[in-house]
Design a protein around this motif. Sequence first.
Motif, PDB file in Angstrom:
ATOM      1  N   LYS A   1      -0.472   4.580  -7.243  1.00  0.00           N
ATOM      2  CA  LYS A   1      -1.239   4.391  -8.941  1.00  0.00           C
ATOM      3  C   LYS A   1      -0.187   4.089  -9.319  1.00  0.00           C
ATOM      4  O   LYS A   1      -0.016   2.762 -10.654  1.00  0.00           O
ATOM      5  CB  LYS A   1      -2.493   4.566  -8.464  1.00  0.00           C
ATOM      6  CG  LYS A   1      -3.515   4.394  -7.379  1.00  0.00           C
ATOM      7  CD  LYS A   1      -5.184   4.794  -8.189  1.00  0.00           C
ATOM      8  CE  LYS A   1      -6.111   4.829  -7.215  1.00  0.00           C
ATOM      9  NZ  LYS A   1      -7.066   5.562  -6.881  1.00  0.00           N
ATOM     10  N   VAL A   2       0.562   4.906  -9.721  1.00  0.00           N
ATOM     11  CA  VAL A   2       1.094   5.908 -11.008  1.00  0.00           C
ATOM     12  C   VAL A   2       2.453   4.858 -10.357  1.00  0.00           C
ATOM     13  O   VAL A   2       2.700   4.320 -11.716  1.00  0.00           O
ATOM     14  CB  VAL A   2       1.740   7.560 -10.849  1.00  0.00           C
ATOM     15  CG1 VAL A   2       2.478   7.496 -12.288  1.00  0.00           C
ATOM     16  CG2 VAL A   2       0.290   7.844 -11.140  1.00  0.00           C
ATOM     17  N   GLY A   3       2.321   4.870 -10.067  1.00  0.00           N
ATOM     18  CA  GLY A   3       4.392   3.447  -9.482  1.00  0.00           C
ATOM     19  C   GLY A   3       4.523   2.528  -9.181  1.00  0.00           C
ATOM     20  O   GLY A   3       4.881   1.755  -9.926  1.00  0.00           O
ATOM     21  N   LYS A   4       2.953   1.506  -9.106  1.00  0.00           N
ATOM     22  CA  LYS A   4       2.691   0.149  -9.872  1.00  0.00           C
ATOM     23  C   LYS A   4       2.863  -0.063 -11.668  1.00  0.00           C
ATOM     24  O   LYS A   4       3.881  -0.961 -11.811  1.00  0.00           O
ATOM     25  CB  LYS A   4       1.387   0.085  -9.390  1.00  0.00           C
ATOM     26  CG  LYS A   4       0.851  -1.259  -9.814  1.00  0.00           C
ATOM     27  CD  LYS A   4      -0.622  -1.884  -9.261  1.00  0.00           C
ATOM     28  CE  LYS A   4      -0.822  -2.855  -9.093  1.00  0.00           C
ATOM     29  NZ  LYS A   4      -2.458  -2.873  -9.177  1.00  0.00           N
ATOM     30  N   PHE A   5       2.648   1.483 -12.200  1.00  0.00           N
ATOM     31  CA  PHE A   5       2.714   0.868 -13.552  1.00  0.00           C
ATOM     32  C   PHE A   5       4.168   1.466 -13.743  1.00  0.00           C
ATOM     33  O   PHE A   5       4.993   0.434 -14.882  1.00  0.00           O
ATOM     34  CB  PHE A   5       2.440   2.499 -14.238  1.00  0.00           C
ATOM     35  CG  PHE A   5       2.269   2.015 -15.999  1.00  0.00           C
ATOM     36  CD1 PHE A   5       1.869   1.473 -16.587  1.00  0.00           C
ATOM     37  CD2 PHE A   5       2.964   3.583 -16.463  1.00  0.00           C
ATOM     38  CE1 PHE A   5       2.025   1.131 -17.807  1.00  0.00           C
ATOM     39  CE2 PHE A   5       3.333   3.781 -17.742  1.00  0.00           C
ATOM     40  CZ  PHE A   5       2.854   2.606 -18.386  1.00  0.00           C
ATOM     41  N   LEU A   6       5.004   1.855 -13.321  1.00  0.00           N
ATOM     42  CA  LEU A   6       6.310   2.691 -13.568  1.00  0.00           C
ATOM     43  C   LEU A   6       7.333   1.506 -13.412  1.00  0.00           C
ATOM     44  O   LEU A   6       7.782   1.215 -13.477  1.00  0.00           O
ATOM     45  CB  LEU A   6       6.585   4.236 -12.697  1.00  0.00           C
ATOM     46  CG  LEU A   6       5.328   5.150 -12.935  1.00  0.00           C
ATOM     47  CD1 LEU A   6       5.973   6.326 -12.395  1.00  0.00           C
ATOM     48  CD2 LEU A   6       5.695   5.743 -14.777  1.00  0.00           C
ATOM     49  N   ARG A   7       6.841   0.739 -11.813  1.00  0.00           N
ATOM     50  CA  ARG A   7       8.315  -0.476 -11.134  1.00  0.00           C
ATOM     51  C   ARG A   7       7.639  -1.221 -12.317  1.00  0.00           C
ATOM     52  O   ARG A   7       8.654  -1.876 -12.561  1.00  0.00           O
ATOM     53  CB  ARG A   7       7.217  -0.758  -9.833  1.00  0.00           C
ATOM     54  CG  ARG A   7       7.763   0.028  -9.141  1.00  0.00           C
ATOM     55  CD  ARG A   7       7.278   0.044  -7.558  1.00  0.00           C
ATOM     56  NE  ARG A   7       7.778   1.002  -6.633  1.00  0.00           N
ATOM     57  CZ  ARG A   7       8.731   0.200  -5.859  1.00  0.00           C
ATOM     58  NH1 ARG A   7       8.487  -0.871  -6.249  1.00  0.00           N
ATOM     59  NH2 ARG A   7       9.829   0.994  -5.077  1.00  0.00           N
ATOM     60  N   THR A   8       6.340  -1.746 -13.009  1.00  0.00           N
ATOM     61  CA  THR A   8       5.832  -2.589 -13.383  1.00  0.00           C
ATOM     62  C   THR A   8       6.559  -2.837 -14.544  1.00  0.00           C
ATOM     63  O   THR A   8       7.286  -3.776 -15.311  1.00  0.00           O
ATOM     64  CB  THR A   8       4.937  -2.913 -14.388  1.00  0.00           C
ATOM     65  OG1 THR A   8       4.047  -3.083 -12.701  1.00  0.00           O
ATOM     66  CG2 THR A   8       4.025  -3.914 -14.755  1.00  0.00           C
TER      67      THR A   8
ATOM     68  N   ASN B   1       0.659  -1.166   0.026  1.00  0.00           N
ATOM     69  CA  ASN B   1       0.282   0.115  -0.137  1.00  0.00           C
ATOM     70  C   ASN B   1       1.048   1.476   0.932  1.00  0.00           C
ATOM     71  O   ASN B   1       0.530   2.456  -0.236  1.00  0.00           O
ATOM     72  CB  ASN B   1      -0.755  -0.506   1.303  1.00  0.00           C
ATOM     73  CG  ASN B   1      -0.341  -0.121   2.702  1.00  0.00           C
ATOM     74  OD1 ASN B   1       0.965  -0.020   2.389  1.00  0.00           O
ATOM     75  ND2 ASN B   1      -1.230  -0.729   3.649  1.00  0.00           N
ATOM     76  N   ARG B   2       1.846   0.875   0.105  1.00  0.00           N
ATOM     77  CA  ARG B   2       3.059   2.188  -0.089  1.00  0.00           C
ATOM     78  C   ARG B   2       3.031   3.008  -1.760  1.00  0.00           C
ATOM     79  O   ARG B   2       3.587   3.719  -1.868  1.00  0.00           O
ATOM     80  CB  ARG B   2       4.265   1.935   0.849  1.00  0.00           C
ATOM     81  CG  ARG B   2       4.259   1.755   2.629  1.00  0.00           C
ATOM     82  CD  ARG B   2       5.875   1.485   2.714  1.00  0.00           C
ATOM     83  NE  ARG B   2       5.791   0.150   2.776  1.00  0.00           N
ATOM     84  CZ  ARG B   2       6.809  -0.826   2.483  1.00  0.00           C
ATOM     85  NH1 ARG B   2       8.654   0.173   3.242  1.00  0.00           N
ATOM     86  NH2 ARG B   2       7.845  -1.791   1.825  1.00  0.00           N
ATOM     87  N   ILE B   3       2.683   1.809  -1.994  1.00  0.00           N
ATOM     88  CA  ILE B   3       3.134   2.442  -3.566  1.00  0.00           C
ATOM     89  C   ILE B   3       2.213   3.163  -4.349  1.00  0.00           C
ATOM     90  O   ILE B   3       0.451   2.383  -4.654  1.00  0.00           O
ATOM     91  CB  ILE B   3       3.189   1.131  -4.620  1.00  0.00           C
ATOM     92  CG1 ILE B   3       4.595  -0.393  -4.223  1.00  0.00           C
ATOM     93  CG2 ILE B   3       3.001   1.439  -5.997  1.00  0.00           C
ATOM     94  CD1 ILE B   3       4.492  -1.585  -4.959  1.00  0.00           C
TER      95      ILE B   3
END
Length: 209
Positions: free
Chosen positions: A88-95, A84-86
Motif C-alpha cells: 500500500k505504501v509502495g503504490k504511493f511511493l511509485r506514483t 498485488n505484489r506492490i
Amino acid sequence: MRILNLCIKRLIDFTGSLIGIIIISPILIIIALSIKLTSKGPVFFSQDRLGKNGKVFKIIKFRTMVVNAEKIGDGLTVKSENDNRITKVGKFLRTTSLDELPQLFNVIAGQMSLVGPRPPVTYFPYDGIGNYPEWAKKRFTMHPGVTGLTQVTVRNSVSWDDRIVVDNKYIDAFNVWFDLRILFKTMFKLVKSENIYMQTDKKTTNKSN
C-alpha cells in the motif's frame, strides 16, 4: 570543455545530494517508518545494476513490493499499480517516485549521478554488458542517473532499445545546462504518473522494485 562540464557535474552531484539528504531527512524517516510498520521486510531494496563502463553496483531504493517480488508472478514486469505484489505504501511511493530518493546515497558514493541514463539490471534487457550491441554501449560511458532525458520524455512508454537511443542522445548533447534543464523538468514530472507502467514484450520492462 566536456572535461570541465564533467567536473562541474560531479561537484553538483555531490553537494546537491548531500544538501538534499539533509533537507529531506525528515521525509526519509517518515517513509522508512511507514514501510516498516505496514509490511514485513527491510525498509530498503538493493539490486545489482550496471553502472559506468558496465561496472556492477548495488542501487538503493525504498522497498515498494513484497520481499522476493522478482521471483513471484511476472518477475521484473510490473504491468500496473494493481499488481498485488506492490504494498500500500509502495503504490504511493511509485506514483510519486519517492522510492528513488535513497539513490542520493549512490550519487554521493560516486556510483551514480543526479542526471544520466537509468542503470539497467545486470541481466535485462541484455545479459551482461558484453551482450549489448556496440551502438548501445555508448549509454554506459557516463554514470547512470537518478533521473535522465528518457525519464522526462518517453519514460516507460517505449521499448528498451528505443530508450537507449534517447540515452545516447543525452550522452552526445551533455553539458551542465542540459542537466539542469532535465532536473527542472523532473520536478514537474513528479506530480504526474503517466508512463510508469505499460504492457511489455521481451524487449521492454517496467518500473521495477
